[in-house]
Design a protein around this motif. Structure first.
Motif, PDB file in Angstrom:
ATOM      1  N   GLN A   1       0.223   5.103 -15.196  1.00 11.38           N
ATOM      2  CA  GLN A   1       1.017   5.274 -13.989  1.00 11.38           C
ATOM      3  C   GLN A   1       0.067   5.245 -12.796  1.00 11.38           C
ATOM      4  O   GLN A   1      -0.902   6.008 -12.754  1.00 11.38           O
ATOM      5  N   MET A   2       0.345   4.356 -11.848  1.00 12.53           N
ATOM      6  CA  MET A   2      -0.531   4.195 -10.692  1.00 12.53           C
ATOM      7  C   MET A   2       0.263   4.487  -9.423  1.00 12.53           C
ATOM      8  O   MET A   2       1.227   3.770  -9.112  1.00 12.53           O
ATOM      9  N   ASN A   3      -0.101   5.532  -8.724  1.00 16.08           N
ATOM     10  CA  ASN A   3       0.559   5.940  -7.486  1.00 16.08           C
ATOM     11  C   ASN A   3      -0.391   5.802  -6.307  1.00 16.08           C
ATOM     12  O   ASN A   3      -1.606   5.666  -6.478  1.00 16.08           O
ATOM     13  N   SER A   4       0.175   5.840  -5.117  1.00 15.29           N
ATOM     14  CA  SER A   4      -0.617   5.759  -3.883  1.00 15.29           C
ATOM     15  C   SER A   4      -1.593   4.583  -3.925  1.00 15.29           C
ATOM     16  O   SER A   4      -2.789   4.727  -3.617  1.00 15.29           O
ATOM     17  N   LEU A   5      -1.089   3.430  -4.317  1.00 12.59           N
ATOM     18  CA  LEU A   5      -1.957   2.264  -4.467  1.00 12.59           C
ATOM     19  C   LEU A   5      -2.538   1.812  -3.138  1.00 12.59           C
ATOM     20  O   LEU A   5      -1.897   1.910  -2.081  1.00 12.59           O
ATOM     21  N   ARG A   6      -3.768   1.326  -3.218  1.00 11.75           N
ATOM     22  CA  ARG A   6      -4.523   0.886  -2.045  1.00 11.75           C
ATOM     23  C   ARG A   6      -4.914  -0.579  -2.209  1.00 11.75           C
ATOM     24  O   ARG A   6      -5.002  -1.070  -3.338  1.00 11.75           O
ATOM     25  N   PRO A   7      -5.187  -1.284  -1.131  1.00 13.80           N
ATOM     26  CA  PRO A   7      -5.629  -2.685  -1.258  1.00 13.80           C
ATOM     27  C   PRO A   7      -6.842  -2.829  -2.179  1.00 13.80           C
ATOM     28  O   PRO A   7      -6.946  -3.831  -2.899  1.00 13.80           O
ATOM     29  N   GLU A   8      -7.725  -1.850  -2.187  1.00 13.08           N
ATOM     30  CA  GLU A   8      -8.914  -1.927  -3.045  1.00 13.08           C
ATOM     31  C   GLU A   8      -8.601  -1.753  -4.529  1.00 13.08           C
ATOM     32  O   GLU A   8      -9.491  -1.919  -5.366  1.00 13.08           O
ATOM     33  N   ASP A   9      -7.356  -1.440  -4.864  1.00 12.25           N
ATOM     34  CA  ASP A   9      -6.941  -1.385  -6.266  1.00 12.25           C
ATOM     35  C   ASP A   9      -6.562  -2.766  -6.792  1.00 12.25           C
ATOM     36  O   ASP A   9      -6.279  -2.917  -7.989  1.00 12.25           O
TER      37      ASP A   9
ATOM     38  N   PRO B   1       0.840  -1.213   0.000  1.00 15.20           N
ATOM     39  CA  PRO B   1       0.000   0.000   0.000  1.00 15.20           C
ATOM     40  C   PRO B   1       0.866   1.251   0.000  1.00 15.20           C
ATOM     41  O   PRO B   1       1.876   1.321   0.706  1.00 15.20           O
ATOM     42  N   GLY B   2       0.448   2.226  -0.812  1.00 17.52           N
ATOM     43  CA  GLY B   2       1.227   3.439  -0.953  1.00 17.52           C
ATOM     44  C   GLY B   2       2.251   3.383  -2.068  1.00 17.52           C
ATOM     45  O   GLY B   2       2.847   4.419  -2.417  1.00 17.52           O
ATOM     46  N   GLY B   3       2.470   2.208  -2.620  1.00 16.92           N
ATOM     47  CA  GLY B   3       3.454   2.040  -3.673  1.00 16.92           C
ATOM     48  C   GLY B   3       2.945   2.438  -5.049  1.00 16.92           C
ATOM     49  O   GLY B   3       1.804   2.903  -5.196  1.00 16.92           O
ATOM     50  N   SER B   4       3.788   2.232  -6.049  1.00 13.04           N
ATOM     51  CA  SER B   4       3.475   2.628  -7.420  1.00 13.04           C
ATOM     52  C   SER B   4       3.775   1.500  -8.398  1.00 13.04           C
ATOM     53  O   SER B   4       4.643   0.649  -8.148  1.00 13.04           O
ATOM     54  N   LEU B   5       3.052   1.512  -9.497  1.00 14.04           N
ATOM     55  CA  LEU B   5       3.301   0.622 -10.619  1.00 14.04           C
ATOM     56  C   LEU B   5       3.023   1.382 -11.910  1.00 14.04           C
ATOM     57  O   LEU B   5       2.210   2.317 -11.922  1.00 14.04           O
ATOM     58  N   ARG B   6       3.663   0.947 -12.977  1.00 13.93           N
ATOM     59  CA  ARG B   6       3.369   1.505 -14.291  1.00 13.93           C
ATOM     60  C   ARG B   6       2.977   0.376 -15.223  1.00 13.93           C
ATOM     61  O   ARG B   6       3.774  -0.533 -15.477  1.00 13.93           O
ATOM     62  N   LEU B   7       1.763   0.435 -15.718  1.00 14.28           N
ATOM     63  CA  LEU B   7       1.278  -0.562 -16.660  1.00 14.28           C
ATOM     64  C   LEU B   7       1.521  -0.099 -18.097  1.00 14.28           C
ATOM     65  O   LEU B   7       1.471   1.103 -18.378  1.00 14.28           O
ATOM     66  N   SER B   8       1.773  -1.066 -18.971  1.00 10.15           N
ATOM     67  CA  SER B   8       1.915  -0.784 -20.397  1.00 10.15           C
ATOM     68  C   SER B   8       0.996  -1.708 -21.177  1.00 10.15           C
ATOM     69  O   SER B   8       0.676  -2.808 -20.728  1.00 10.15           O
ATOM     70  N   CYS B   9       0.590  -1.258 -22.348  1.00  8.17           N
ATOM     71  CA  CYS B   9      -0.221  -2.069 -23.252  1.00  8.17           C
ATOM     72  C   CYS B   9       0.280  -1.816 -24.664  1.00  8.17           C
ATOM     73  O   CYS B   9       0.167  -0.694 -25.170  1.00  8.17           O
ATOM     74  N   VAL B  10       0.847  -2.842 -25.279  1.00  9.15           N
ATOM     75  CA  VAL B  10       1.329  -2.730 -26.649  1.00  9.15           C
ATOM     76  C   VAL B  10       0.242  -3.215 -27.593  1.00  9.15           C
ATOM     77  O   VAL B  10      -0.284  -4.331 -27.433  1.00  9.15           O
ATOM     78  N   ALA B  11      -0.081  -2.377 -28.563  1.00  9.01           N
ATOM     79  CA  ALA B  11      -1.159  -2.670 -29.511  1.00  9.01           C
ATOM     80  C   ALA B  11      -0.602  -3.040 -30.878  1.00  9.01           C
ATOM     81  O   ALA B  11       0.428  -2.512 -31.303  1.00  9.01           O
ATOM     82  N   SER B  12      -1.286  -3.928 -31.562  1.00 10.59           N
ATOM     83  CA  SER B  12      -0.915  -4.289 -32.930  1.00 10.59           C
ATOM     84  C   SER B  12      -2.158  -4.755 -33.672  1.00 10.59           C
ATOM     85  O   SER B  12      -3.173  -5.093 -33.061  1.00 10.59           O
TER      86      SER B  12
END
Length: 122
Positions: A82-90, A14-25
């Motif tokens: 970009q996902m910051n301040s992540l919570r358990p409900e995320d 909790p409180g951490g960050s992740l960055r998701l990517s999606c490559v399209a083709s």
């Protein structure tokens, strides 16, 4: 054939960050609005962020506003979140989807990726 491949999920505190990517083709990425959606365990899917085709307009669900940022690089056919301040409900499976916000649920033309799992736990 439309192909959307998400990556960047994982386990974070909790409180951490992740960055998701999606490559399209398989389609002209730069001509499509794009949306990130998620589905938490035992719940229905919800859209959480959307971006228009040239990246000049974005929209966020109240649940993530101020914490998540959607962006895109049309030269790389890639969508980001970009996902910051992540919570358990995320905690959920996160998907990139062609289309704009809640229209992805009633548009017969929306395409979904296979998803990437995000878990927020201490």
């Amino acid at each position: 054939e439309v192909h959307l491949v998400e990556s960047g999920g994982g386990l974070v505190q909790p409180g951490g960050s992740l960055r998701l990517s999606c490559v399209a083709s398989g389609f002209n990425f730069g001509r499509y609005d794009m949306t990130w959606a998620r589905q938490a365990p035992g719940k229905g899917p919800e859209w959480i962020s959307a971006i228009n085709r040239d990246g000049t307009n974005t929209k966020y669900a109240d649940s993530v506003k101020g914490r998540f940022t959607i962006s895109r690089d049309n030269a790389k056919n890639t969508l980001y979140q970009q996902m910051n301040s992540l919570r358990p409900e995320d905690t959920a499976m996160y998907y990139c989807v062609t289309g704009w916000a809640d229209a992805i649920f009633y548009s017969t033309g929306a395409d979904w990726g296979q998803g990437t799992r995000v878990s927020v736990s201490s």
